[in-house]
Design a protein around this motif. Structure first.
Motif, PDB file in Angstrom:
ATOM      1  N   ILE A   1     -49.912  34.836   1.144  1.00  0.00           N
ATOM      2  CA  ILE A   1     -50.676  34.930   0.249  1.00  0.00           C
ATOM      3  C   ILE A   1     -51.785  36.326   0.643  1.00  0.00           C
ATOM      4  O   ILE A   1     -51.465  37.149  -0.304  1.00  0.00           O
ATOM      5  CB  ILE A   1     -52.035  33.744   0.381  1.00  0.00           C
ATOM      6  CG1 ILE A   1     -50.953  32.726   0.327  1.00  0.00           C
ATOM      7  CG2 ILE A   1     -53.181  33.910  -0.807  1.00  0.00           C
ATOM      8  CD1 ILE A   1     -52.927  31.877   0.067  1.00  0.00           C
ATOM      9  N   GLY A   2     -51.410  36.675   1.589  1.00  0.00           N
ATOM     10  CA  GLY A   2     -51.892  38.423   1.761  1.00  0.00           C
ATOM     11  C   GLY A   2     -51.383  39.008   0.597  1.00  0.00           C
ATOM     12  O   GLY A   2     -51.010  40.616   0.773  1.00  0.00           O
ATOM     13  N   ILE A   3     -49.553  38.904   1.244  1.00  0.00           N
ATOM     14  CA  ILE A   3     -48.411  40.211   0.670  1.00  0.00           C
ATOM     15  C   ILE A   3     -48.529  39.646  -0.500  1.00  0.00           C
ATOM     16  O   ILE A   3     -48.456  40.186  -1.273  1.00  0.00           O
ATOM     17  CB  ILE A   3     -47.431  39.525   1.581  1.00  0.00           C
ATOM     18  CG1 ILE A   3     -47.565  39.366   3.178  1.00  0.00           C
ATOM     19  CG2 ILE A   3     -46.068  39.938   0.875  1.00  0.00           C
ATOM     20  CD1 ILE A   3     -46.193  39.006   3.618  1.00  0.00           C
ATOM     21  N   LEU A   4     -48.659  38.349  -0.945  1.00  0.00           N
ATOM     22  CA  LEU A   4     -48.400  37.619  -2.972  1.00  0.00           C
ATOM     23  C   LEU A   4     -49.976  39.288  -2.926  1.00  0.00           C
ATOM     24  O   LEU A   4     -49.917  39.229  -4.538  1.00  0.00           O
ATOM     25  CB  LEU A   4     -49.038  36.677  -2.856  1.00  0.00           C
ATOM     26  CG  LEU A   4     -48.006  35.870  -3.139  1.00  0.00           C
ATOM     27  CD1 LEU A   4     -48.394  34.298  -3.714  1.00  0.00           C
ATOM     28  CD2 LEU A   4     -46.486  36.322  -3.134  1.00  0.00           C
ATOM     29  N   GLY A   5     -50.669  39.349  -2.782  1.00  0.00           N
ATOM     30  CA  GLY A   5     -52.040  39.771  -3.129  1.00  0.00           C
ATOM     31  C   GLY A   5     -51.903  41.568  -2.979  1.00  0.00           C
ATOM     32  O   GLY A   5     -51.587  41.799  -4.773  1.00  0.00           O
TER      33      GLY A   5
ATOM     34  N   VAL B   1     -41.728  44.077  -2.467  1.00  0.00           N
ATOM     35  CA  VAL B   1     -42.897  43.948  -2.003  1.00  0.00           C
ATOM     36  C   VAL B   1     -43.166  43.349  -0.328  1.00  0.00           C
ATOM     37  O   VAL B   1     -43.523  43.159   0.526  1.00  0.00           O
ATOM     38  CB  VAL B   1     -43.632  43.855  -2.288  1.00  0.00           C
ATOM     39  CG1 VAL B   1     -45.223  43.296  -1.637  1.00  0.00           C
ATOM     40  CG2 VAL B   1     -43.786  44.603  -3.591  1.00  0.00           C
ATOM     41  N   LEU B   2     -42.176  41.850  -0.500  1.00  0.00           N
ATOM     42  CA  LEU B   2     -41.976  40.669   0.297  1.00  0.00           C
ATOM     43  C   LEU B   2     -41.008  41.325   1.438  1.00  0.00           C
ATOM     44  O   LEU B   2     -41.279  41.500   2.937  1.00  0.00           O
ATOM     45  CB  LEU B   2     -41.445  39.590  -0.196  1.00  0.00           C
ATOM     46  CG  LEU B   2     -41.397  38.358   1.262  1.00  0.00           C
ATOM     47  CD1 LEU B   2     -42.282  37.980   0.986  1.00  0.00           C
ATOM     48  CD2 LEU B   2     -40.553  37.579   0.210  1.00  0.00           C
ATOM     49  N   THR B   3     -40.417  42.030   1.497  1.00  0.00           N
ATOM     50  CA  THR B   3     -38.875  42.571   1.989  1.00  0.00           C
ATOM     51  C   THR B   3     -39.853  43.894   3.253  1.00  0.00           C
ATOM     52  O   THR B   3     -39.673  43.747   4.134  1.00  0.00           O
ATOM     53  CB  THR B   3     -38.104  43.271   1.692  1.00  0.00           C
ATOM     54  OG1 THR B   3     -37.531  42.001   0.809  1.00  0.00           O
ATOM     55  CG2 THR B   3     -36.295  43.419   2.673  1.00  0.00           C
ATOM     56  N   VAL B   4     -40.515  44.533   2.500  1.00  0.00           N
ATOM     57  CA  VAL B   4     -40.991  45.368   3.316  1.00  0.00           C
ATOM     58  C   VAL B   4     -42.233  45.402   4.220  1.00  0.00           C
ATOM     59  O   VAL B   4     -41.737  45.574   5.686  1.00  0.00           O
ATOM     60  CB  VAL B   4     -41.988  46.395   2.589  1.00  0.00           C
ATOM     61  CG1 VAL B   4     -42.891  47.127   2.841  1.00  0.00           C
ATOM     62  CG2 VAL B   4     -40.748  47.190   1.073  1.00  0.00           C
TER      63      VAL B   4
END
Length: 991
Positions: free
Chosen positions: A248-252, A434-437
């Protein structure tokens, strides 16, 4: 029309029909083949996990999952609220990582397979196969995602990459690895599918704030349903792994970048913001049913998960609102990113002031997961160790072959596409970037997170393959297959070779990677196989918790429902088992006893302090004070003996009876794992090393050659630790610890040195278990072995009050008195001598406390231990000391050689009850007869110029550990090979 013409037209129609059907359904047989291959790869090693009819697992966490699953089977659908069968003397709430959705799914499957009443074997069997099932099912969400990003052919290529990947994504999904890791990857993929789908629907339907105000549910129906399903999927992921709040932080982070790009590039941020608000608003109520704590934690559903989900949802709403305010006031759009950055910074500062504990917790976990490094204690856990940037390339090849390079190329290509696409960029592609990074940072910071990064590697390879098909204009329909060109075929073949050859071709064996099929077949139960003998003995030959010295007490039930508490009030007769934290779950599940430390990393500091203590008095104080110490708040090694005595004096009656009664030590604790043990308490590992002259044995064509050399190795400080005194010296000179069991399997621990070109020698392995890798090194003529020891793999000791032998000798001055007894090991596999030396007072009176009885009459039914180590006769007590005697068995010859005036000897019969109750035994001392047979030599004893098989040439000094090896509770695959060393065969565990 002629009949012949009609027939031709019918055949053409049929041919077209077959081609059309193939084009619509060709992915089904291809997927079926890949699914079958993946499942076969993941279950190849299934027969290695059965031992003596018992199903074993790999690692340590799988055993605790079995415990949680068995509880859920008994109490479906509820999970265990509290467990007093671990972390003695406190008990523990295992948290959301155990007793999770994964455990509930496996328990449900076991109930179905067992027709509502599954046996323990059925439950174990279902758990045995569960990771292979989850690992195979991962195909379907990744195929959907691949199809979304790259079309059907690209998706199939991505699944093909998944099927041949080695590394963590395979390792965590093979039979026997009954942990939640692969289930995490599966549910994260499901969540990613739903979020991507919701973003796509939102871009199509374009929900905006006005539609919400107007309550136009018809226009909002599809994006709302898609976003709610995304929230449900995210919640299911958190039910599986509460620390997944990081997603959820990554989604943020994604929503922050995406909404900013939307507004700056002239698109309405409402569409994407709608997905964020609705999906995360759905997550919040779903957390309620799995909430395990109302404080801020990460390992269970707590206020942390609520806070972050609400914060990201509110952030999405705020960013959409702010964009409208910018438009209302005609503020230039390029100021928007700066305002958002300022808002995030202000929010962080406000949180640090208003909720300092929550802010500190989140900050620590961000560093722990993304900072590309490990703490000292974190480096003691193999799977959470960071990947050295110097070794990152070879590590990535071992995980992905060259697919990580093609994925990196695809990542940069996709990022460039987003950067240049203007307002036509796709948010779902930005999400993948973003997720991959973040996943790259996670996988380099903690190696285990590569089972997440594999998702991105598969999807980016699928996307890249799709882009290649598009650029080459490769025909993808059945009707155009005849139009394919030679250069198109060659390009596709080159791509396939680039991906497959490093993983399944001849280069696989010469590179750092291993073919998936080979890797899947190389797994096994590892160390749990030989611990099974010790824990099985523990279960059968020690009293049940609640009945130690209390045979009429009520035994603690293994699968009873216990109320949650911070400090469980154990009944009389309950007790702890001291070992290193790696083995706690094995002791709980296999031994059905209560460990002091466990793989939740509860209790490592007291365990570290106890094992490193060089004084038995302090070791006793540590264990006695343990019920009154909260090791989470106090560093026990900083407490002096007097401070420990003060703690003990203030204990309540309940705390005073919470005793630790057994100690279990294995070969890894005494070798490879000793360095990690030292990181939790006491001196550093370097304090146990020193240089001294040692004798090295080299293998030559003519036989063996020995060479003395000054080499680094373990020093006397290590020899005096409780760990060494018990494991290597069988409790020699200890008053309260007796060996009660040792495994039939044994191990060799040794150090290796290498001759340099200049003729000098240097250590290349210090006090390591003798494995296949070390055996291969010893085949070299310039590598030799020193400090060689042969011991049972696992040894179990009992902590007792000890019987006190008391007597008097005719001495005008103080003199030494030694009590010794010959002992037969487990199943009489060896004989050894226990002895204890003391000094008399000036009157010649002495007392010596000994832990071994000479009569074995008690057992578990009496509240005590059925020891497998038995005395061969009575104690011999004589005037003299055996200090410095280096022999496993001591006979009359040693007594005469070490006799001191006035030359007296006596015998003592020690009843078993005396060692438990601290009884006294009087010893009558008499003069030694002149005709004592001085040539009587104990069995297995060697002459002065010969070294016994289990002795070393430097008075027993050996080395242990290394300066950076961590542990996860499992080592190797349990395969063994016989290797010649030092004129005999020793067993080497292949690593």
């Amino acid at each position: 029309m002629s009949s012949e013409t009609e027939t031709v037209e019918d055949e053409t129609a049929n041919e077209r029909s077959v081609l059309d059907i193939w084009e619509d359904w060709y992915h089904v047989p291809v997927l079926s083949v890949l699914v079958a291959f993946m499942f076969w790869v993941r279950i190849q090693a299934r027969e290695r996990f059965t031992s003596g009819g018992e199903i074993l697992f790999r690692g340590n966490d799988a055993y605790y999952h079995y415990r949680e699953i068995q509880y859920t089977v008994n109490n479906w659908p509820w999970t265990m609220p509290f467990d007093p069968y671990t972390h003695f003397p406190y008990g523990t709430t295992s948290g959301g990582q155990f007793g999770s959705l994964f455990d509930q799914i496996v328990a449900t499957a076991a109930l179905v397979v067992g027709l509502g009443d599954p046996s323990g074997e059925t439950v174990r069997t279902v758990l045995l196969y569960a990771p292979a099932v989850f690992g195979t099912l991962l195909v379907f969400p990744l195929y959907y995602l691949g199809k979304h990003y790259a079309g059907r052919l690209g998706a199939l290529f991505g699944v093909f990459v998944l099927a041949i990947l080695p590394g963590y994504i395979l390792d965590r999904g093979t039979v026997g690895f009954g942990d939640h890791h692969i289930a995490e990857a599966f549910f994260l993929s499901i969540a990613l599918v739903m979020v991507v789908r919701a973003l796509r629907v939102a871009q199509q339907e374009k929900p905006v704030y006005e539609l919400v105000v107007d309550r136009d549910w018809e226009a909002l129906r599809d994006p709302t349903i898609a976003s709610v399903l995304a929230g449900v999927a995210i919640a299911l992921y958190l039910w599986t792994w509460p620390p997944g709040i990081i997603f959820i932080g990554i989604l943020g982070a994604f929503f922050t970048v995406s909404l900013t790009l939307d507004y700056v590039r002239g698109r309405s941020p409402d569409h994407t913001a709608f997905v964020g608000v609705v999906s995360l608003a759905t997550v919040v109520p779903m957390l309620v049913v799995k909430t395990g704590s109302l404080s801020f934690e990460t390992t269970t559903i707590s206020l942390t998960q609520y806070l972050i989900a609400i914060a990201v949802a509110a952030g999405c709403a705020f960013m959409a609102w702010l964009a409208r305010k910018f438009d209302d006031r005609d503020i230039a759009r390029h100021y928007y990113p700066a305002v958002i950055a300022g808002g995030i910074l202000s929010g962080a500062v406000l949180m640090a002031v208003a909720l300092p504990d929550a802010f500190s917790l989140i900050q620590d976990n961000v560093v722990r997961v993304f900072a590309l490094g490990s703490s000292d204690t974190g480096r003691t856990v193999g799977e959470v160790q960071a990947v050295s940037l110097d070794d990152a390339g070879s590590f990535m090849i071992s995980q992905y072959g060259l697919t990580y390079l093609t994925a990196a190329f695809g990542l940069f290509w996709m990022a460039a596409h987003i950067a240049l696409a203007g307002d036509d960029y796709r948010p779902d592609e930005l999400l993948l970037v973003v997720l991959t990074v973040f996943l790259v940072l996670m996988s380099l910071t903690q190696q285990r997170f590569n089972y997440y990064l594999a998702i991105s590697v598969v999807l980016l390879n699928a996307w890249l393959f799709g882009q290649i098909l598009r650029l080459l204009d490769v025909p993808t329909s059945a009707k155009r297959l005849t139009d394919i060109k030679g250069y198109q075929v060659l390009t596709l073949v080159a791509v396939l070779l680039l991906v497959t050859v490093p993983l399944v071709g001849p280069l696989a064996s010469s590179s750092a990677s291993t073919a998936a099929a080979e890797a899947g077949n190389s797994t096994g139960p590892g160390s749990s196989a030989y611990w099974a003998e010790s824990t099985g003995w523990l279960q059968e030959n020690t009293p049940e918790p609640g009945t130690y010295a209390n045979p009429d007490g009520e035994p603690m039930e293994m699968y009873e429902t216990y109320e949650q508490t911070d400090d469980y009030d154990y009944p009389e007769g309950a007790y702890g088992v001291m070992s290193w934290w790696d083995y706690g779950h094995w002791i709980t599940v296999q031994g059905e006893r209560i460990p002091n430390a466990n793989p939740f990393q509860q209790g490592p500091r007291p365990a570290s302090e106890f094992l490193q203590t060089t004084n038995e008095t302090r070791a006793e104080l540590v264990l006695e004070a343990l019920p009154s110490l909260d090791e989470r708040d106090e560093h026990i090694s900083d407490l002096s003996n007097d401070e420990l005595r003060e703690v003990i004096a203030q204990q309540s009656e309940a705390e005073a009876r919470e005793d630790t009664r057994y100690v279990m030590i294995d070969d890894q604790m005494a070798s490879n794992k000793f360095s990690p043990i030292t990181r939790w308490a006491g001196p550093s590992f370097g304090d146990y090393l020193s240089t001294q002259e040692r004798m090295i044995t080299f293998q030559t064509a003519e036989g063996q050659a020995q060479q003395p050399a000054n080499l680094y190795g373990m020093n006397d400080r290590f020899e005096n630790t409780m760990l060494s005194r018990m494991y290597y010296h069988d409790s020699q000179q200890l008053s309260h610890y007796r060996l009660v069991h040792e495994t039939r399997s044994d191990t060799t621990i040794l150090s290796l040195a290498q001759r340099t070109e200049g003729g000098a020698t240097r250590p290349v392995a210090i006090n390591r278990r003798f494995t296949g890798r070390l055996a291969n090194m010893l085949q070299r003529p310039d590598v030799g072995a020193y400090d060689i020891r042969r011991e049972s793999t696992v040894k179990t000791f009992e902590r007792v009050d000890g019987a006190t032998l008391e007597g008097s000798v005719n001495a005008s001055n103080a003199t030494s008195v030694t009590a010794m007894v010959q002992l037969n090991g487990t199943q009489d596999q060896r004989q050894f001598t226990y002895y204890q030396s003391v000094e008399t007072d000036e009157n010649g009176d002495f007392t010596v406390t000994v832990p071994y009885p000479t009569e074995e009459t008690l057992g578990p039914d009496d509240g005590y231990t059925n020891s497998s180590v038995r005395a061969a006769g009575n104690y011999t007590v004589f005037t003299g000391s055996l200090e410095g005697v280096n022999a496993e068995r001591i006979g009359d010859r040693h007594i005469l050689q070490n006799l001191e005036n006035p030359g007296q000897i006596g015998n003592a019969d020690v009843p078993e009850r005396a060692i438990y109750e601290g009884g006294n035994v009087t010893v009558e001392m008499e003069g030694i007869e002149e005709n004592l047979d001085v040539n009587d030599t104990a069995d297995n004893q060697t002459s002065e110029n010969q070294t016994a098989d289990n002795e070393t040439t430097d008075n027993g000094n050996t080395t242990v550990g290394d300066d950076g090896t961590g542990s996860d509770g499992a080592s190797g695959d349990g395969n063994e090979s016989d290797t010649a060393l030092d004129g005999r065969f020793v067993r080497a565990t292949t690593s």
